[in-house]
Design a protein around this motif. Sequence first.
Motif, PDB file in Angstrom:
ATOM      1  N   THR A 100     -17.541  65.636  -6.664  1.00 19.64           N
ATOM      2  CA  THR A 100     -18.223  64.407  -6.307  1.00 19.64           C
ATOM      3  C   THR A 100     -17.251  63.271  -6.027  1.00 19.64           C
ATOM      4  OG1 THR A 100     -18.478  63.941  -8.640  1.00 19.64           O
ATOM      5  CG2 THR A 100     -20.344  64.941  -7.512  1.00 19.64           C
ATOM      6  N   SER A 145     -37.030  58.925   3.567  1.00 21.57           N
ATOM      7  CA  SER A 145     -36.460  60.239   3.858  1.00 21.57           C
ATOM      8  C   SER A 145     -36.624  60.729   5.288  1.00 21.57           C
ATOM      9  CB  SER A 145     -37.025  61.284   2.888  1.00 21.57           C
ATOM     10  OG  SER A 145     -38.321  60.981   2.487  1.00 21.57           O
ATOM     11  N   LEU A 204     -33.112  68.874  -4.239  1.00 26.09           N
ATOM     12  CA  LEU A 204     -33.560  68.093  -3.085  1.00 26.09           C
ATOM     13  C   LEU A 204     -34.471  68.962  -2.230  1.00 26.09           C
ATOM     14  CD1 LEU A 204     -30.159  66.440  -2.038  1.00 26.09           C
ATOM     15  CD2 LEU A 204     -32.009  65.416  -3.388  1.00 26.09           C
ATOM     16  N   ASP A 238     -37.040  64.851   0.361  1.00 25.89           N
ATOM     17  CA  ASP A 238     -35.877  63.975   0.392  1.00 25.89           C
ATOM     18  C   ASP A 238     -35.317  63.763   1.785  1.00 25.89           C
ATOM     19  OD1 ASP A 238     -35.244  63.557  -2.633  1.00 25.89           O
ATOM     20  OD2 ASP A 238     -35.764  65.677  -2.389  1.00 25.89           O
ATOM     21  N   THR A 289     -27.320  58.793  -3.011  1.00 25.42           N
ATOM     22  CA  THR A 289     -26.584  59.439  -4.103  1.00 25.42           C
ATOM     23  C   THR A 289     -27.585  60.176  -4.972  1.00 25.42           C
ATOM     24  OG1 THR A 289     -24.977  57.661  -4.054  1.00 25.42           O
ATOM     25  CG2 THR A 289     -25.034  58.993  -6.045  1.00 25.42           C
ATOM     26  N   THR A 290     -27.287  61.423  -5.275  1.00 25.95           N
ATOM     27  CA  THR A 290     -28.270  62.196  -6.039  1.00 25.95           C
ATOM     28  C   THR A 290     -28.382  61.662  -7.464  1.00 25.95           C
ATOM     29  OG1 THR A 290     -26.655  63.842  -6.755  1.00 25.95           O
ATOM     30  CG2 THR A 290     -27.818  64.263  -4.684  1.00 25.95           C
ATOM     31  N   LYS A 291     -29.566  61.868  -8.014  1.00 26.49           N
ATOM     32  CA  LYS A 291     -29.954  61.255  -9.268  1.00 26.49           C
ATOM     33  C   LYS A 291     -29.107  61.695 -10.471  1.00 26.49           C
ATOM     34  CE  LYS A 291     -33.968  62.088 -12.148  1.00 26.49           C
ATOM     35  NZ  LYS A 291     -35.185  62.893 -12.121  1.00 26.49           N
ATOM     36  N   ASN A 292     -28.894  62.971 -10.620  1.00 27.64           N
ATOM     37  CA  ASN A 292     -28.238  63.442 -11.843  1.00 27.64           C
ATOM     38  C   ASN A 292     -26.739  63.628 -11.694  1.00 27.64           C
ATOM     39  OD1 ASN A 292     -30.671  63.509 -13.292  1.00 27.64           O
ATOM     40  ND2 ASN A 292     -31.171  65.507 -12.393  1.00 27.64           N
ATOM     41  N   LYS A 293     -26.355  64.196 -10.594  1.00 26.99           N
ATOM     42  CA  LYS A 293     -24.961  64.599 -10.433  1.00 26.99           C
ATOM     43  C   LYS A 293     -24.147  63.526  -9.693  1.00 26.99           C
ATOM     44  CE  LYS A 293     -22.116  68.428  -9.840  1.00 26.99           C
ATOM     45  NZ  LYS A 293     -20.943  68.065 -10.621  1.00 26.99           N
ATOM     46  N   LEU A 351     -25.893  71.429  -6.952  1.00 24.29           N
ATOM     47  CA  LEU A 351     -26.885  70.881  -6.046  1.00 24.29           C
ATOM     48  C   LEU A 351     -27.783  72.022  -5.577  1.00 24.29           C
ATOM     49  CD1 LEU A 351     -27.441  68.125  -4.858  1.00 24.29           C
ATOM     50  CD2 LEU A 351     -25.685  68.566  -3.141  1.00 24.29           C
ATOM     51  N   ASP A 362     -29.116  68.752  -9.498  1.00 19.85           N
ATOM     52  CA  ASP A 362     -30.094  68.031  -8.682  1.00 19.85           C
ATOM     53  C   ASP A 362     -30.886  69.012  -7.843  1.00 19.85           C
ATOM     54  OD1 ASP A 362     -29.749  65.050  -8.960  1.00 19.85           O
ATOM     55  OD2 ASP A 362     -27.671  65.647  -8.569  1.00 19.85           O
ATOM     56  N   ARG A 379     -37.426  70.614 -10.474  1.00 23.12           N
ATOM     57  CA  ARG A 379     -36.857  69.276 -10.707  1.00 23.12           C
ATOM     58  C   ARG A 379     -36.590  69.074 -12.198  1.00 23.12           C
ATOM     59  NH1 ARG A 379     -40.879  67.240  -7.300  1.00 23.12           N
ATOM     60  NH2 ARG A 379     -39.995  67.171  -5.200  1.00 23.12           N
TER      61      ARG A 379
END
Length: 628
Positions: free
Chosen positions: A299, A151, A88, A122, A178-182, A41, A86, A77
């Motif tokens: 996670t 946000s 943020l 965010d 919830t974060t997009k990738n992880k 992150l 991710d 990004r």
Amino acid sequence: MHFSRISLLLAVLHSAVAEQPSAPSPISAPLRGLPWAAGGLNFLHTTDTHGWHGGHLQEAQYSADWGDYISFAHHLRKRADNDGSDLLLIDTGDRVEGNGLYDASNPKGKYTFNIFSQQQIDVITSGNHELYLSNTSNREYQEVVPDFKDSYIASNLDIYSPKTGELQPLAPRFRKFTTKNKGVRILAFGFLFNFHGNANNTVVQPVQETVKEQWFKDAVHERDVDLFLVAGHVPVRDSQEFDLIYKAIRDVHWDTPIVFFGGHTHIRDFRKYDKKAFGIESGRYMETLGFLSISDLSTGKKGEVVAEASPKYERLYIDNNLYSLHHHSNTSKSTFDTELGRNVSRTISDARSKLKLDHTFGCAPQDYWLNRAPYPANDSLLTLLDKQVIPDTFVGVKRPSIVVTNSGAIRFDIFKGPFTIDTTFLVSPFTSTFRLLQDVPYSAASQVLKLLNNEGQITLAGMAVLAGDTDLVRRLPGLAPPLPPVARHILQKHAQSNALLQSAGSPQQVPMSDGDADKPLVPGYTTTDDAGSDGDDTIHQAIQFYDVPNCIGADIGFSSATPTTSVGTPETVDLVYNEFIQDWVLLALRYLGQTYAKEETREALEGKTMTDVISEWVHGHWGCDDKD
Ligand SMILES: *[C@@H]1O[C@H](CO)[C@@H](O)[C@H](O)[C@H]1NC(C)=O
Ligand SMILES: *[C@@H]1O[C@H](CO)[C@@H](O)[C@H](O)[C@H]1NC(C)=O
Ligand SMILES: *[C@@H]1O[C@H](CO)[C@@H](O)[C@H](O)[C@H]1NC(C)=O
Ligand SMILES: *[C@@H]1O[C@H](CO)[C@@H](O)[C@H](O)[C@H]1NC(C)=O
Ligand SMILES: *[C@@H]1O[C@H](CO)[C@@H](O)[C@H](O)[C@H]1NC(C)=O
């Protein structure tokens, strides 16, 4: 440690040109690498930008603008998308007030809101400066919150709706996402310190009360949370507010990682609360883009084995210039700009030209420092004021006068080169005018400056307590410039850590640091925090800061005074002062046996402000020899 050190010759890099046409080229300098968490992150953090979205046009080290920040975030990004991590973005308030780009328009902020909202953020919160005027907070509620509707968080801030008159949260109290990738499940809060100076259309709930609210307890008891994120316009160190929130979370989750993003004190700082809780504070005025990464964060998703390892927190304070931004995003001049970033930079330069911010009153022959020179000194801005600007301004005054102003009326240094409309907003953004008291006995008037500087028999606070005026005691820190608290802290420690501000002034060579001849350094932040002293991306030469007096003063027209006493001083004088310090001046006079009511004071200098005084003086005294 990620510590890739790239030594380069100190040279003006013409290959890196900031988007603002009048911005100086950044200077190359040894850089530390970005501690990017591949598969983890990553955060970028801004705070206390105070309208400086056009960047610093007289300081090469901080010359990138908000459009450049948009391009920079885009590249990071993309990097996150490529390696499954991710990114943020966080902003913790005080976006308004303090720069011509915000303050020079009518209404204020006419251009900045649209510029700012082009960045995808965010988690965003309000600072105290969003709340001083009711129209500023109304605008926050009606425009900025909708712009950032997913946000913006206001955990302890309410507003009387300008439409219905009802008290409601400025924005949602918290955010779970919830974060997009992880797939990191984050629960985020957004706080403001226990601020009292707001206009009456907003209500700041003290944090000790907020943590007892049912909604807060419920939020803290949420189970499926991998990370608590607390963004706040709150210092990360020595603040009861963050300590309370930390404790409230730890009381329920002894082990869940927490990250704090703070602000307000304008410093770079990184604090360890415990081995799974850290906080970062990312400076001020768009000088710093704070970077923080968390790797090895579990996670806890269904089916996934929860790692036992502690997450690793790392930080880097990025100097906001294109040299740094290209380096950390692995781009070059030709690959850095995104279309949106370029558009926003153009919007900024259009606004600056509509506001005529580059209109020049004159050119400063040298740098004048507020805190970076001792007082008095040739290169002290305060000495320039009390030895030249004030005497010249009052030269036509026939009556003997003592003129006093507070150093806090000055906000920023004057750099060698053009002194523009923009400069006036930076150096003296306040609108306080001058007032005067006629025929004050010299014996008392001549003591006022000493008392205001705590050099008398009694301290200022002591006088206020004696007079039973607790409000004045509370306002005491406002007298001197907002920079010294940290500078003083540095002086006390006899260490040059947490240096506040770099300014190369003009992009010139600077002295090398001792014994390190192959690594010439630019002066700047040399931060020491809980992770050590390797947090600044640019390896700087430390800057020395000096304590300055609360107030400065000048005696005017004493030679023409009649009658005079036996020692040649006038019997009475006019006492002229900056309106901001009126209560203190009257308090000091009362202590000296001369009681005056506010009604006995009158306007001086036809209502001119310090800003008017300085810009008129510059216009009359500083020509620009060579056109640049
Ligand atoms: C708020 O009011 C002040 C003074 O009354 C004015 O200068 C400023 O432009 C207004 N700001 C906004 C955002 O309307
Ligand atoms: C705020 O103060 C103004 C007067 O200064 C008053 O008219 C107004 O009703 C007050 N508003 C609230 C919400 O108390
Ligand atoms: C930087 O970009 C170049 C291509 O532009 C690429 O070859 C290189 O691997 C990149 N480096 C990193 C650290 O991503
Ligand atoms: C940039 O500005 C141009 C011209 O105004 C516009 O056509 C374009 O859509 C803008 N691009 C972005 C990404 O906003
Ligand atoms: C400061 O001013 C004094 C007196 O005018 C002068 O002699 C001296 O050279 C100046 N110092 C610097 C560093 O400019």
